[in-house]
Design an enzyme around this catalytic site. Structure first.
Site, PDB file in Angstrom:
ATOM      1  N   CYS A   2       0.833  -1.208   0.000  1.00  0.00           N
ATOM      2  CA  CYS A   2       0.000   0.000   0.000  1.00  0.00           C
ATOM      3  C   CYS A   2       0.865   1.254   0.000  1.00  0.00           C
ATOM      4  O   CYS A   2       2.033   1.220   0.376  1.00  0.00           O
ATOM      5  CB  CYS A   2      -0.874  -0.003   1.224  1.00  0.00           C
ATOM      6  SG  CYS A   2      -1.841  -1.500   1.405  1.00  0.00           S
ATOM      7  N   ARG A  27       4.634  -0.003  -6.333  1.00  0.00           N
ATOM      8  CA  ARG A  27       4.653  -0.784  -5.091  1.00  0.00           C
ATOM      9  C   ARG A  27       3.606  -1.893  -5.107  1.00  0.00           C
ATOM     10  O   ARG A  27       3.642  -2.778  -4.271  1.00  0.00           O
ATOM     11  CB  ARG A  27       4.397   0.142  -3.891  1.00  0.00           C
ATOM     12  CG  ARG A  27       5.513   1.129  -3.648  1.00  0.00           C
ATOM     13  CD  ARG A  27       5.207   2.011  -2.462  1.00  0.00           C
ATOM     14  NE  ARG A  27       5.179   1.259  -1.228  1.00  0.00           N
ATOM     15  CZ  ARG A  27       6.228   1.113  -0.427  1.00  0.00           C
ATOM     16  NH1 ARG A  27       7.368   1.662  -0.730  1.00  0.00           N
ATOM     17  NH2 ARG A  27       6.122   0.421   0.689  1.00  0.00           N
ATOM     18  N   TRP A  73      -3.412  -2.542  -1.412  1.00  0.00           N
ATOM     19  CA  TRP A  73      -3.109  -3.905  -1.851  1.00  0.00           C
ATOM     20  C   TRP A  73      -3.867  -4.804  -0.902  1.00  0.00           C
ATOM     21  O   TRP A  73      -3.548  -4.861   0.288  1.00  0.00           O
ATOM     22  CB  TRP A  73      -1.605  -4.132  -1.767  1.00  0.00           C
ATOM     23  CG  TRP A  73      -1.070  -5.284  -2.539  1.00  0.00           C
ATOM     24  CD1 TRP A  73      -0.710  -5.294  -3.853  1.00  0.00           C
ATOM     25  CD2 TRP A  73      -0.762  -6.594  -2.040  1.00  0.00           C
ATOM     26  NE1 TRP A  73      -0.209  -6.524  -4.198  1.00  0.00           N
ATOM     27  CE2 TRP A  73      -0.234  -7.334  -3.116  1.00  0.00           C
ATOM     28  CE3 TRP A  73      -0.882  -7.211  -0.795  1.00  0.00           C
ATOM     29  CZ2 TRP A  73       0.170  -8.660  -2.982  1.00  0.00           C
ATOM     30  CZ3 TRP A  73      -0.489  -8.532  -0.664  1.00  0.00           C
ATOM     31  CH2 TRP A  73       0.030  -9.234  -1.752  1.00  0.00           C
ATOM     32  N   ASN A  99      -1.371   1.996   6.083  1.00  0.00           N
ATOM     33  CA  ASN A  99      -0.567   0.866   5.608  1.00  0.00           C
ATOM     34  C   ASN A  99      -0.269  -0.009   6.814  1.00  0.00           C
ATOM     35  O   ASN A  99       0.035   0.514   7.885  1.00  0.00           O
ATOM     36  CB  ASN A  99       0.771   1.335   5.031  1.00  0.00           C
ATOM     37  CG  ASN A  99       0.615   2.102   3.745  1.00  0.00           C
ATOM     38  OD1 ASN A  99      -0.471   2.171   3.176  1.00  0.00           O
ATOM     39  ND2 ASN A  99       1.706   2.691   3.285  1.00  0.00           N
ATOM     40  N   GLY A 100      -0.278  -1.313   6.610  1.00  0.00           N
ATOM     41  CA  GLY A 100       0.027  -2.223   7.715  1.00  0.00           C
ATOM     42  C   GLY A 100      -1.180  -3.077   8.029  1.00  0.00           C
ATOM     43  O   GLY A 100      -2.122  -3.176   7.231  1.00  0.00           O
ATOM     44  N   GLU A 481      17.683 -17.373  -9.360  1.00  0.00           N
ATOM     45  CA  GLU A 481      17.355 -15.969  -9.573  1.00  0.00           C
ATOM     46  C   GLU A 481      16.849 -15.754 -11.007  1.00  0.00           C
ATOM     47  O   GLU A 481      15.905 -14.996 -11.238  1.00  0.00           O
ATOM     48  CB  GLU A 481      18.583 -15.092  -9.250  1.00  0.00           C
ATOM     49  CG  GLU A 481      18.519 -13.651  -9.695  1.00  0.00           C
ATOM     50  CD  GLU A 481      17.301 -12.879  -9.195  1.00  0.00           C
ATOM     51  OE1 GLU A 481      16.591 -13.343  -8.295  1.00  0.00           O
ATOM     52  OE2 GLU A 481      17.046 -11.795  -9.753  1.00  0.00           O
ATOM     53  N   LYS A 485      13.190 -14.228 -11.896  1.00  0.00           N
ATOM     54  CA  LYS A 485      12.968 -13.015 -12.689  1.00  0.00           C
ATOM     55  C   LYS A 485      12.046 -13.332 -13.865  1.00  0.00           C
ATOM     56  O   LYS A 485      11.133 -12.581 -14.181  1.00  0.00           O
ATOM     57  CB  LYS A 485      14.319 -12.493 -13.193  1.00  0.00           C
ATOM     58  CG  LYS A 485      14.384 -11.032 -13.382  1.00  0.00           C
ATOM     59  CD  LYS A 485      14.922 -10.286 -12.183  1.00  0.00           C
ATOM     60  CE  LYS A 485      14.160 -10.530 -10.909  1.00  0.00           C
ATOM     61  NZ  LYS A 485      14.861 -10.095  -9.748  1.00  0.00           N
ATOM     62  N   GLU A 488       8.421 -13.839 -12.641  1.00  0.00           N
ATOM     63  CA  GLU A 488       7.804 -12.630 -12.101  1.00  0.00           C
ATOM     64  C   GLU A 488       7.169 -11.769 -13.178  1.00  0.00           C
ATOM     65  O   GLU A 488       6.093 -11.231 -12.975  1.00  0.00           O
ATOM     66  CB  GLU A 488       8.860 -11.753 -11.402  1.00  0.00           C
ATOM     67  CG  GLU A 488       9.147 -12.114  -9.974  1.00  0.00           C
ATOM     68  CD  GLU A 488      10.021 -11.066  -9.300  1.00  0.00           C
ATOM     69  OE1 GLU A 488      11.152 -10.841  -9.765  1.00  0.00           O
ATOM     70  OE2 GLU A 488       9.571 -10.473  -8.309  1.00  0.00           O
ATOM     71  N   HIS A 504      17.790 -37.035 -11.640  1.00  0.00           N
ATOM     72  CA  HIS A 504      17.099 -37.581 -10.469  1.00  0.00           C
ATOM     73  C   HIS A 504      15.615 -37.227 -10.493  1.00  0.00           C
ATOM     74  O   HIS A 504      14.955 -37.326  -9.465  1.00  0.00           O
ATOM     75  CB  HIS A 504      17.767 -37.078  -9.186  1.00  0.00           C
ATOM     76  CG  HIS A 504      19.192 -37.521  -9.049  1.00  0.00           C
ATOM     77  ND1 HIS A 504      19.544 -38.831  -8.824  1.00  0.00           N
ATOM     78  CD2 HIS A 504      20.363 -36.845  -9.170  1.00  0.00           C
ATOM     79  CE1 HIS A 504      20.862 -38.934  -8.771  1.00  0.00           C
ATOM     80  NE2 HIS A 504      21.382 -37.734  -8.988  1.00  0.00           N
ATOM     81  N   LYS A 602       6.322  -4.154  -4.750  1.00  0.00           N
ATOM     82  CA  LYS A 602       7.759  -3.887  -4.688  1.00  0.00           C
ATOM     83  C   LYS A 602       8.327  -4.262  -3.324  1.00  0.00           C
ATOM     84  O   LYS A 602       9.376  -4.890  -3.243  1.00  0.00           O
ATOM     85  CB  LYS A 602       8.028  -2.408  -4.999  1.00  0.00           C
ATOM     86  CG  LYS A 602       9.508  -2.020  -4.953  1.00  0.00           C
ATOM     87  CD  LYS A 602      10.310  -2.769  -5.995  1.00  0.00           C
ATOM     88  CE  LYS A 602      11.779  -2.435  -5.977  1.00  0.00           C
ATOM     89  NZ  LYS A 602      12.579  -3.460  -6.690  1.00  0.00           N
TER      90      LYS A 602
HETATM   91  C1  AGP Z   1      12.697  -9.527  -6.811  1.00  0.00           C
HETATM   92  O1  AGP Z   1      12.633  -9.400  -8.187  1.00  0.00           O
HETATM   93  C2  AGP Z   1      11.401  -9.656  -6.154  1.00  0.00           C
HETATM   94  N1  AGP Z   1      10.495  -8.633  -6.513  1.00  0.00           N
HETATM   95  C3  AGP Z   1      11.346 -10.068  -4.702  1.00  0.00           C
HETATM   96  O2  AGP Z   1      11.639 -11.423  -4.633  1.00  0.00           O
HETATM   97  C4  AGP Z   1      12.244  -9.292  -3.707  1.00  0.00           C
HETATM   98  O3  AGP Z   1      13.586  -9.573  -3.962  1.00  0.00           O
HETATM   99  C5  AGP Z   1      11.863  -9.685  -2.278  1.00  0.00           C
HETATM  100  O4  AGP Z   1      10.514  -9.383  -2.053  1.00  0.00           O
HETATM  101  C6  AGP Z   1      12.721  -9.013  -1.241  1.00  0.00           C
HETATM  102  O5  AGP Z   1      12.611  -7.628  -1.303  1.00  0.00           O
HETATM  103  P1  AGP Z   1      13.638  -6.701  -0.543  1.00  0.00           P
HETATM  104  O6  AGP Z   1      14.972  -6.903  -1.198  1.00  0.00           O
HETATM  105  O7  AGP Z   1      13.118  -5.319  -0.692  1.00  0.00           O
HETATM  106  O8  AGP Z   1      13.669  -7.160   0.877  1.00  0.00           O
END
Ligand code: AGP
Length: 607
Positions: A2, A27, A73, A99-100, A481, A485, A488, A504, A602
């Site tokens: 949020c 975000r 959100w 937020n929260g 990773e 990516k 995502e 395996h 984000k």
């Molecule tokens: C990365 O592409 C992601 N959006 C996600 O996995 C991110 O790395 C994770 O949420 C951790 O975020 P931070 O580095 O802000 O703690």
């Protein structure tokens, strides 16, 4: 997740607030709303959907020089108009954005309902508006204090009240809030990005703090007893342009291309060529402290966790200290043993990821030493840690993290070097790695220069419903990773495996429809890796191989992406850059909203 924006001053508040909300879109959100306070009291417009849709439905006369807005959100209750913020009391005199999470909202909702209050939404936030309205304190600050006294949970919040038209009251507990200072106008926001075009003179609220914000200025106090905390604003050294995509079609692309420069920034002033080591003053650990470390435990979420695995491998290799990484989201729930001679390292771009923050708190509560690798200066995790290494990647806006991850790896390399050099890493090896690190930014640039060659490969990968990413030892977290990516932003099923584990199990899935992206650096495992490629090819699995010039793939027919060689320990970062580009171009080919992938935020600020 949020986002909050508020304005009080000489202008109409709604356009300023809406513009700020668009800056927070990355975000992640599913609804938006704005409240203004003017001659006609508090007025609210809110709905599920995008900020631009909200702007389209604002009444022509929506006047008021005081306003608050929110991007939501969904957590408590679905993304509906009623659940969007701001929330109001029944008389519509109080408006709250939050937020929260209010943990005891169910009990508070029941109490309010018993007292005859009609609740208009399914949210936890709405209780705050009713509690503020029902307080008999004679100041808005007192009313907010009373409301917060009844709630348990995390919050960054902003409150308007028709009886106190000269102010916005904001409060923080676990969810960021900043107050921005203008010329006879003031701003509040949950993220500097929302207000940086207007001001870079800001005060960052601490947990437990409240602020009264008027057009003329602000004052801070503890929200439990309203005792003044006397916080002042400071001029931040940030460039507003770094929050803009500029000529780039997306923030992700901009951030990928920035890496040669941002990589230099994290290394600057920290490499010691003469002694082949690194200087990390922010760790606040001298050589004896560093030598006393017997184990390193890295904590992060998502991509930060995968980079943590790369970092653990580096630390074990260079410093010969047992090191591992764990998902911070799991750590706290298994009642972890906290050892006095273990160095805990929290990794986070945003510095606000709640799971990582709670893991840090768990470590520190049990007396452990935790340092942070964090990008956002002054963020919650940075403040909670005993010391740390700032990543200096600049603002990262795209949900898919790229430049910050590269800098996380580099920060781990610096840490591993320093830990290694107070142990058995020789000065010659130290100097070799320092030279390697100095070469890296230029080599990242070389990889980026080959972008055009990757576009067609990415388009083909985008057509697959399911893909494998494989690598071994140093390469495995890179494969994780890469898969992360890709999934995502392309929404394709992408799964990472150790190359050695293929036969395996996962080999059963290989066929002409399932491509594999394989990492085959020039290292001691190259020959074995090529063997695995033969097995994939024999099952007609399409292959993309990210490799070095001098690796002999033999008869394997694969699309080959060559990256420059550096020192083998530093391979992961150069292998990772083409994976960023493949994910980016696949998503672009599929026409996805690259900076705002569906369902993602984000920074994940709720558990
Ligand atoms: C990365 O592409 C992601 N959006 C996600 O996995 C991110 O790395 C994770 O949420 C951790 O975020 P931070 O580095 O802000 O703690």
């Amino acid at each position: 997740m949020c986002g909050i924006v508020g304005y009080i001053g000489r202008q109409e508040a709604a356009p300023v607030v809406l513009e700020g909300l668009t800056r927070l879109e990355h975000r992640g959100y599913d609804s938006a709303g704005v409240a203004v306070l003017g001659n006609r009291g508090v007025r609210v417009v809110k709905q599920a959907g995008r900020v631009r849709d909200l702007a389209g439905v604002l009444p022509k006369r929506f006047a008021g020089a005081t306003g608050i807005g929110h991007t939501r959100w969904a957590t408590h209750g679905p993304a509906t108009d009623a659940n969007a913020h701001p929330h109001t009391d029944e008389a519509g005199r109080v408006a709250v954005v939050h937020n929260g999470i209010i943990d005891n909202s169910a009990a508070l909702r029941a109490e309010l309902a018993d007292a005859g209050v009609t609740l208009a939404s399914d949210t936890d936030t709405e209780v705050l508006a009713h509690l503020v309205a029902r307080s008999d304190a004679d100041t808005l600050e007192g009313k907010v204090r009373d409301a917060l006294g009844a709630v348990v949970g995390t919050y960054g919040l902003a409150v308007l009240h028709a009886d106190f038209p000269d102010r916005i009251v904001v409060a923080r507990n676990g969810s960021p809030l900043v107050v921005g200072v203008g010329d006879k106008e003031m701003y509040v926001a949950s993220d500097l990005a929302a207000i940086v075009r207007h001001t870079t003179t800001v005060a960052v609220l601490d947990d437990g703090e409240m602020a009264t914000v008027t057009a003329a200025g602000f004052s801070t106090m503890r929200h439990r007893d309203l005792v003044a905390t006397g916080k002042t604003a400071a001029q931040l050294d940030v460039d507003a342009a770094s929050y803009e995509a500029g000529e780039h079609e997306s923030f992700m692309r901009k951030e990928i291309l920035e890496q040669p420069t941002t990589a230099q920034a994290v290394l600057r002033g920290r490499l010691d060529e003469r002694f082949g080591t690194a200087h990390l003053g922010g760790l606040d650990m001298d050589a004896r402290d560093l030598r006393a470390v017997r184990r390193v435990k890295i904590l992060g979420c998502g991509s930060a966790y995968y980079v943590g695995q790369m970092g653990a491998a580096l630390i074990e290799e260079l410093a010969r200290i047992p090191a591992d990484a764990e998902a911070a989201s799991e750590f706290r729930y298994r009642n972890p043993v906290i050892e006095p001679d273990t160095l805990y390292v929290a990794v986070s771009q945003s510095g606000e990821t709640i799971d990582t923050l709670l893991a840090v708190q768990e470590v520190r509560r049990k007396g452990g030493r935790c340092v942070g690798l964090v990008n956002v200066v002054g963020s919650a995790i940075a403040r909670e840690c005993d010391g740390g290494i700032y990543l200096h990647a600049g603002p990262e806006v795209a949900v898919a993290s790229t430049k910050a991850l590269t800098n996380m790896f580099l920060a781990f390399a610096l840490l591993a070097l320093q830990l290694g050099r107070v142990r058995d890493l020789s000065i010659a090896d130290g100097k070799r790695l320092v030279a390697g690190l100095e070469r890296l930014p230029g080599q990242i640039e070389e990889v980026l220069a080959g972008e055009a060659d990757l576009v067609e490969v990415a388009k083909d990968l985008a057509e697959a419903r399911s893909l494998f990413f494989i690598g071994r030892v140093r390469g495995f977290p890179v494969a994780r990773e890469g898969a992360q990516k890709f999934k995502e932003i392309s929404y394709r099923h992408a799964e990472a495996y150790q190359t050695s584990e293929l036969k395996h199990g996962p080999l059963a899935l290989i066929d002409p429809e399932v491509p594999t992206v394989a990492l085959v650096p020039h290292d001691e495992l190259a020959e074995r890796n090529v063997g695995a490629l033969h097995e994939i090819e024999a099952r007609k699995g399409p292959l993309v191989v990210i490799t070095h010039e001098d690796v002999d793939l033999g008869e394997v027919s694969a699309r080959r992406i060559v990256v420059p060689r550096n020192e083998p320990e530093l391979d992961p970062i150069l292998l990772n850059v083409p994976l960023q580009l493949l994910a980016y171009h696949a998503a672009q080919h599929l026409g996805h909203d690259i900076d705002k992938p569906r369902n993602l935020a984000k920074s994940v600020t709720v558990e």
